[in-house]
Write an enzyme that holds these catalytic residues in place. Structure first.
Site, PDB file in Angstrom:
ATOM      1  N   THR A 552     -17.545  -8.826   5.579  1.00 56.03           N
ATOM      2  CA  THR A 552     -18.875  -8.367   6.778  1.00 56.03           C
ATOM      3  C   THR A 552     -17.634  -8.618   7.541  1.00 56.03           C
ATOM      4  O   THR A 552     -16.258  -9.006   7.643  1.00 56.03           O
ATOM      5  CB  THR A 552     -19.524  -9.431   6.481  1.00 56.03           C
ATOM      6  OG1 THR A 552     -19.218 -10.668   6.676  1.00 56.03           O
ATOM      7  CG2 THR A 552     -20.831  -9.854   5.715  1.00 56.03           C
ATOM      8  N   LYS A 576     -11.904 -11.057   9.297  1.00 57.00           N
ATOM      9  CA  LYS A 576     -11.226 -11.636  10.100  1.00 57.00           C
ATOM     10  C   LYS A 576     -11.164 -12.937  11.380  1.00 57.00           C
ATOM     11  O   LYS A 576     -10.492 -13.700  11.840  1.00 57.00           O
ATOM     12  CB  LYS A 576     -10.723 -10.447  11.395  1.00 57.00           C
ATOM     13  CG  LYS A 576      -9.500  -9.643  11.005  1.00 57.00           C
ATOM     14  CD  LYS A 576      -8.392  -8.976  11.652  1.00 57.00           C
ATOM     15  CE  LYS A 576      -9.073  -7.623  12.046  1.00 57.00           C
ATOM     16  NZ  LYS A 576     -10.208  -6.579  12.119  1.00 57.00           N
ATOM     17  N   GLU A 603      -5.468 -11.178   3.085  1.00 50.35           N
ATOM     18  CA  GLU A 603      -4.860 -10.177   3.316  1.00 50.35           C
ATOM     19  C   GLU A 603      -4.864  -8.978   4.004  1.00 50.35           C
ATOM     20  O   GLU A 603      -4.438  -8.237   4.655  1.00 50.35           O
ATOM     21  CB  GLU A 603      -3.792  -9.345   1.655  1.00 50.35           C
ATOM     22  CG  GLU A 603      -3.525  -8.752   1.269  1.00 50.35           C
ATOM     23  CD  GLU A 603      -1.937  -8.989   2.335  1.00 50.35           C
ATOM     24  OE1 GLU A 603      -1.101  -8.930   3.652  1.00 50.35           O
ATOM     25  OE2 GLU A 603      -1.185  -9.360   1.540  1.00 50.35           O
ATOM     26  N   VAL A 606      -5.068  -8.109   8.148  1.00 50.32           N
ATOM     27  CA  VAL A 606      -3.585  -7.210   8.592  1.00 50.32           C
ATOM     28  C   VAL A 606      -3.732  -5.897   8.055  1.00 50.32           C
ATOM     29  O   VAL A 606      -2.916  -6.561   6.812  1.00 50.32           O
ATOM     30  CB  VAL A 606      -2.495  -8.109   8.609  1.00 50.32           C
ATOM     31  CG1 VAL A 606      -1.668  -7.512   9.325  1.00 50.32           C
ATOM     32  CG2 VAL A 606      -3.444  -9.509   9.634  1.00 50.32           C
ATOM     33  N   ALA A 608      -4.904  -3.598   6.041  1.00 47.92           N
ATOM     34  CA  ALA A 608      -5.780  -3.463   5.366  1.00 47.92           C
ATOM     35  C   ALA A 608      -5.381  -3.173   3.683  1.00 47.92           C
ATOM     36  O   ALA A 608      -5.706  -4.798   3.675  1.00 47.92           O
ATOM     37  CB  ALA A 608      -6.411  -2.215   5.339  1.00 47.92           C
ATOM     38  N   GLY A 661     -15.113   7.956  13.422  1.00 49.41           N
ATOM     39  CA  GLY A 661     -15.123   6.667  12.879  1.00 49.41           C
ATOM     40  C   GLY A 661     -13.708   6.210  13.073  1.00 49.41           C
ATOM     41  O   GLY A 661     -13.460   4.972  11.845  1.00 49.41           O
ATOM     42  N   ASP A 675      -8.311  -6.208  19.094  1.00 45.74           N
ATOM     43  CA  ASP A 675      -8.108  -6.577  17.555  1.00 45.74           C
ATOM     44  C   ASP A 675      -6.473  -6.773  17.377  1.00 45.74           C
ATOM     45  O   ASP A 675      -6.783  -7.591  16.423  1.00 45.74           O
ATOM     46  CB  ASP A 675      -8.809  -5.143  16.683  1.00 45.74           C
ATOM     47  CG  ASP A 675      -8.928  -5.168  15.756  1.00 45.74           C
ATOM     48  OD1 ASP A 675      -9.591  -6.210  15.255  1.00 45.74           O
ATOM     49  OD2 ASP A 675      -8.609  -4.254  14.885  1.00 45.74           O
ATOM     50  N   LYS A 679      -4.988  -9.587  14.648  1.00 42.07           N
ATOM     51  CA  LYS A 679      -3.871  -9.773  13.332  1.00 42.07           C
ATOM     52  C   LYS A 679      -2.546 -10.246  14.233  1.00 42.07           C
ATOM     53  O   LYS A 679      -2.260 -11.119  12.882  1.00 42.07           O
ATOM     54  CB  LYS A 679      -3.607  -7.525  13.666  1.00 42.07           C
ATOM     55  CG  LYS A 679      -4.881  -7.570  13.209  1.00 42.07           C
ATOM     56  CD  LYS A 679      -4.465  -6.302  13.037  1.00 42.07           C
ATOM     57  CE  LYS A 679      -6.005  -5.369  12.748  1.00 42.07           C
ATOM     58  NZ  LYS A 679      -5.960  -4.023  12.437  1.00 42.07           N
ATOM     59  N   GLY A 794      -9.272   2.571   6.273  1.00 37.45           N
ATOM     60  CA  GLY A 794     -10.018   2.728   4.904  1.00 37.45           C
ATOM     61  C   GLY A 794     -10.879   2.320   3.894  1.00 37.45           C
ATOM     62  O   GLY A 794      -9.874   1.114   3.711  1.00 37.45           O
TER      63      GLY A 794
END
Ligand code: ADP
Ligand code: ASP
Ligand code: MG
Length: 812
Positions: A552, A576, A603, A606, A608, A661, A675, A679, A794
């Site tokens: 989530t 995150k 993991e 950062v 994906a 998206g 964001d 990271k 993705g």
């Protein structure tokens, strides 16, 4: 001559009794067979219930009626058209009923009466079974074991007089005319003719007594499982039958709770070297287990695991005990005088305390007797009153060859520790056939399963997942798990199961694993979700290698990590929020992860699915030092600046990115750089820096006007208003033959994020689509940095990053 014993479940239904008759029929060629039978399944407990109810002046008739109905039904079905059989059974039931009435009237249930009462179970079953065999054409007769086995008068667990017993048995069988003799197990009598019993589970013992008296080649014990297993198969699904085991090992396992064999059974056969074969009544073709005089080396020094539940730990403690001889003697004598069996003893070398394990039912009696025995020392404060702890269980590791192998107890305790199983006391027999530990009852199943995994399933490891968040990424992860389950089993020896699923509305937990073909419908039908409720389920199931997976973006879910880690549940997060939260919280979570041996992995925070954090951790672990990190970490910003050329409308590009998206619903979260700052904050922390989000320099490329916009539509308005500002940015850059990239940097302990003009030839220059890239400049990679590059957003790649973290927990 053969001796076969059939336990309660083997004679618990008409179909099973017919199966027993078939086994006997097939075995009765030319040898004589002694068939020892238990009471019909569950009857001994019901008899005890009826007796207790009667002695308490409660309603005993309900239990009696159940007993009556079952025996009459079995008689009618197995021996149709036999009035004689029915009369015999009804008469027996009548006398049982009068016995219960008597107990009711006198309000008392002495051990002697208990024996008289419980004996009905075997008396009835042996009558029915002998007659059923006869009705099916077998040359069978019933003989009352009370005429053959003579004991002392220690009721409920009488001691056998072997001399008398052996000659009675020999005499009977040399004279017996019929091929098959059915004997009631469990019961015997004193020299005076009073009925006694051999202890609960004692029908096994009856078979061994008969076998030893007759010196047969082997005793066969038929039960409801295919032998003695590496652990109780009802607790440990992966348990397997043990092919061959020594008398001592079997004795040790059964003493420590492997109910499949009543411990005293071994005594008479071991001295005569008669093997015991344990077999399954319903699968008689299976080889089962051979218990014999085995000396051979086997590959695994551990033969099995067992457990005893409802144990109490008694601790006698006090300064006055040190160096005073005779304290233990008095302690043990006191318990022995009370008939209390001590299961486990440990004494610290300081002699300051002695710890004993006894059955919970005996604890009260033990305390009274011990406090009385040491009354004087207690009054002088030399010894404290006995303390009792209940709700405990003993688990034991058994094997003759443990003594010649090092490190077994180490493995045992580290496995328990890893799974957050607290050990209250430890004992190891000097013969080293057994290592036992006292743990909380609630942890038994997990402890047995983890130990079984460690010692018997060599490589197979079970991972139990509890997943929160089943949106796009969650769904992809569930697909990947389903698809890879077989591969993981075969190639990595990992058994990955999803035991819990939840979204914001519903939650679903299934101990045997959720059917992943149908998870969505199952979840819809689940119970209302709460965060604590989900945690409660995880704690209650208490499975080894449990992993909480957070897919989530919710702060409340992130707040739960600490609670999971404290239960030694691993946390794998795509969310995150926790890793980027206040440093105090982040470092506390790291501490909990270490303290409770529970991995905390994120993991996918950062890049994906790109292995960025893992690589960073590996570099550091191998002794390298990270001097600088330079990275493009925002798929959204990369998409925006890849599509924004001089002459374009910045507003339109952002709108397109949103429509496809590639941005958060509120694009300001991406465009403001927050964001990306989170990271680089996470990477900085993983490199060892104690920093917070405020410490990261963030020079916005948006205008004040953009940043002060009241909502998303207004923000888009301001992008239009400030079109010139963006056009200027891009035109300047193009004039220098550069491209705009939103770069995160960590240099010399300082982290920053911001838009940069990247010249041709730079690794960032050609970054496409929503790709991410990270450059690690380290001592070992000083000028040519280590590069990690690829899709940074993705569903599929993020799910595969989570998947990799889940697998990583297995090697933790
Ligand atoms: P019976 O009625 O045939 O005497 P029991 O119920 O006394 O059967 O013993 C069989 C049961 O023992 C099995 O169903 C199983 O639940 C339990 N058990 C406990 N530990 C073990 C073990 N290590 N191997 C096999 N069975 C075990
Ligand atoms: N019927 C007795 C009991 O349940 C003895 C046995 O089944 O072995 O304890
Ligand atoms: Mg039994």
């Amino acid at each position: 001559m053969r001796v076969l014993k059939f336990g309660g479940t083997s004679v618990g239904s008409v179909a099973n009794i017919n199966q027993v008759i078939n086994i006997v029929k097939n075995g009765a060629q030319d040898q004589h067979i002694a068939v020892v039978v238990s009471a019909l399944g569950g009857i001994t407990d019901l008899l005890m219930q009826a007796g207790t109810d009667a002695s308490n002046k409660d309603d005993y008739n309900t239990a009696f009626k159940d007993i009556e109905a079952k025996h009459i039904e079995f008689t009618r079905t197995l021996i149709p058209d036999s009035d004689e059989a029915l009369d015999e059974i009804k008469n027996l039931l009548k006398s049982l009923e009068s016995l219960l009435q008597g107990i009711y009237l006198i309000n008392e249930l002495s051990p002697k009466t208990v024996d008289k009462l419980l004996a009905y179970g075997e008396i009835l079953s042996s009558s029915i079974i002998a007659r059923a065999m006869y009705a099916q054409g077998l040359d069978a007769v019933r003989k009352d074991s009370r005429d053959l086995i003579t004991t002392n008068d220690k009721h409920t667990k009488a001691g056998v007089n072997y001399k008398v017993t052996n000659s009675q048995i020999e005499y009977y069988f040399t004279k017996a005319k019929q091929k098959i003799t059915v004997l009631p197990g469990f019961i015997a009598s004193t020299a005076n003719g009073d009925t006694t019993t051999l202890g609960r589970g004692g029908s096994d013992f009856t078979a061994a007594i008969v076998a030893a008296a007759l010196d047969v080649d082997q005793v066969e014990i038929y039960t409801d499982v295919s032998g003695m297993y590496t652990a109780n198969p009802k607790m440990v699904k992966q348990a397997k039958p043990i092919e061959s085991i020594s008398y001592h090992e079997a004795m040790e396992l059964s003493h420590f709770g492997a109910k499949v064999l009543y411990p005293p059974t071994i005594v008479p056969v071991m001295s005569k070297n008669i093997p015991i074969r344990i077999k399954n009544t319903l699968q008689p073709e299976e080889p089962g287990t051979l218990i014999h005089n085995q000396n051979g080396q086997s590959t695994n020094p551990i033969k099995g695991l067992s457990n005893i539940s409802n144990v109490a730990l008694l601790t006698l403690e006090g300064g006055g005990m040190v160096g005073i001889p005779g304290i233990s003697k008095r302690l043990f004598e006191t318990l022995s005088n009370q008939g209390i069996n001590i299961i486990l003893i440990t004494q610290a070398s300081s002699e300051h305390s002695i710890c004993l394990g006894v059955m919970e039912d005996d604890a009260g009696k033990a305390k009274n007797a011990i406090d009385e025995e040491f009354e004087y020392e207690i009054s002088l404060n030399k010894i404290d009153p006995l303390t009792i702890e209940i709700g405990l269980s003993i688990i034991a590791l058994v094997g003759d060859q443990m003594k010649s192998h090092q490190g077994i107890s180490g493995k045992m305790f580290s496995t328990l520790g890893k799974n957050n199983v607290n050990i209250r006391a430890i004992a190891q027999g000097a013969s080293e056939k057994n290592i036992s530990a006292v743990i909380a009852q609630k942890d038994v199943k997990k402890a047995l399963n983890s130990l079984h995994e460690r010692f018997f399933e060599a490589q197979r490891k079970q991972l139990n997942l509890f997943i929160t968040g089943v949106g796009n990424v969650g769904e992809k992860l569930l697909n990947q798990i389903q698809q890879q389950q077989e591969y993981l089993k075969k190639q990595l020896n990992i058994n990955m199961r999803v035991l819990g699923l939840s979204n914001s509305r519903k939650m679903l937990v299934d101990e045997s694993g959720i059917d992943l073909q149908n998870w969505s419908a199952l979840l819809d039908a689940g119970e209302p979700a709460t965060l604590d409720g989900f945690l409660d389920h995880v704690v209650e199931l208490n499975q080894r290698n449990s992993i909480f997976v957070d897919i989530t973006a919710n702060a409340d879910v992130a707040d739960m990590y600490g609670k999971y880690l404290k239960q030694s549940v691993a946390v794998v997060a795509c969310n995150k929020i926790a890793a980027a939260s206040d440093f105090k919280n982040y470092s506390e979570l790291k501490r909990l992860s270490k303290a409770y041996n529970a991995p905390l992995l994120f993991e996918t925070n950062v890049g994906a699915g790109l292995p960025i954090i893992d690589t960073l951790n590996n570099l550091i672990a191998s002794g390298d030092r990270v001097n600088r990190i330079q990275a493009v970490l925002s798929g959204s910003l990369n998409f925006v600046f890849n599509n924004f050329k001089s002459g374009d409308s910045f507003h339109d590009v952002v709108q397109a990115a949103k429509a496809e998206g590639f941005t958060e619903p509120d694009p300001r979260i991406d465009l403001s750089g927050v964001d990306v700052a989170r990271k680089i904050l996470i990477l900085a922390r993983e490199s060892g820096l104690k920093i917070n989000l405020e410490d990261i320099e963030n020079e916005p490329f948006l205008t004040e006007n953009n940043l002060n916009s009241s909502d998303v539509p207004h923000f888009f308005e301001t992008l239009k208003e400030d079109a010139a500002h963006f056009e200027k940015l891009v035109a300047q850059t193009e004039a220098k033959n550069c491209r705009l990239k939103y770069v995160a940097q960590l240099d010399n302990g300082k982290a920053s994020v911001g838009l940069q003009e990247i010249p041709e030839g730079h690794p960032f220059y050609n970054l496409e689509g929503s790709d991410n890239i990270v450059l690690f400049f380290t001592d070992r990679y000083p000028t040519q940095p280590m590069q990690i590059k690829g899709a940074g957003a993705g569903g599929d790649v993020t799910a595969s990053g989570l998947f990799a973290d889940i697998i990583r927990t297995a090697t933790f």
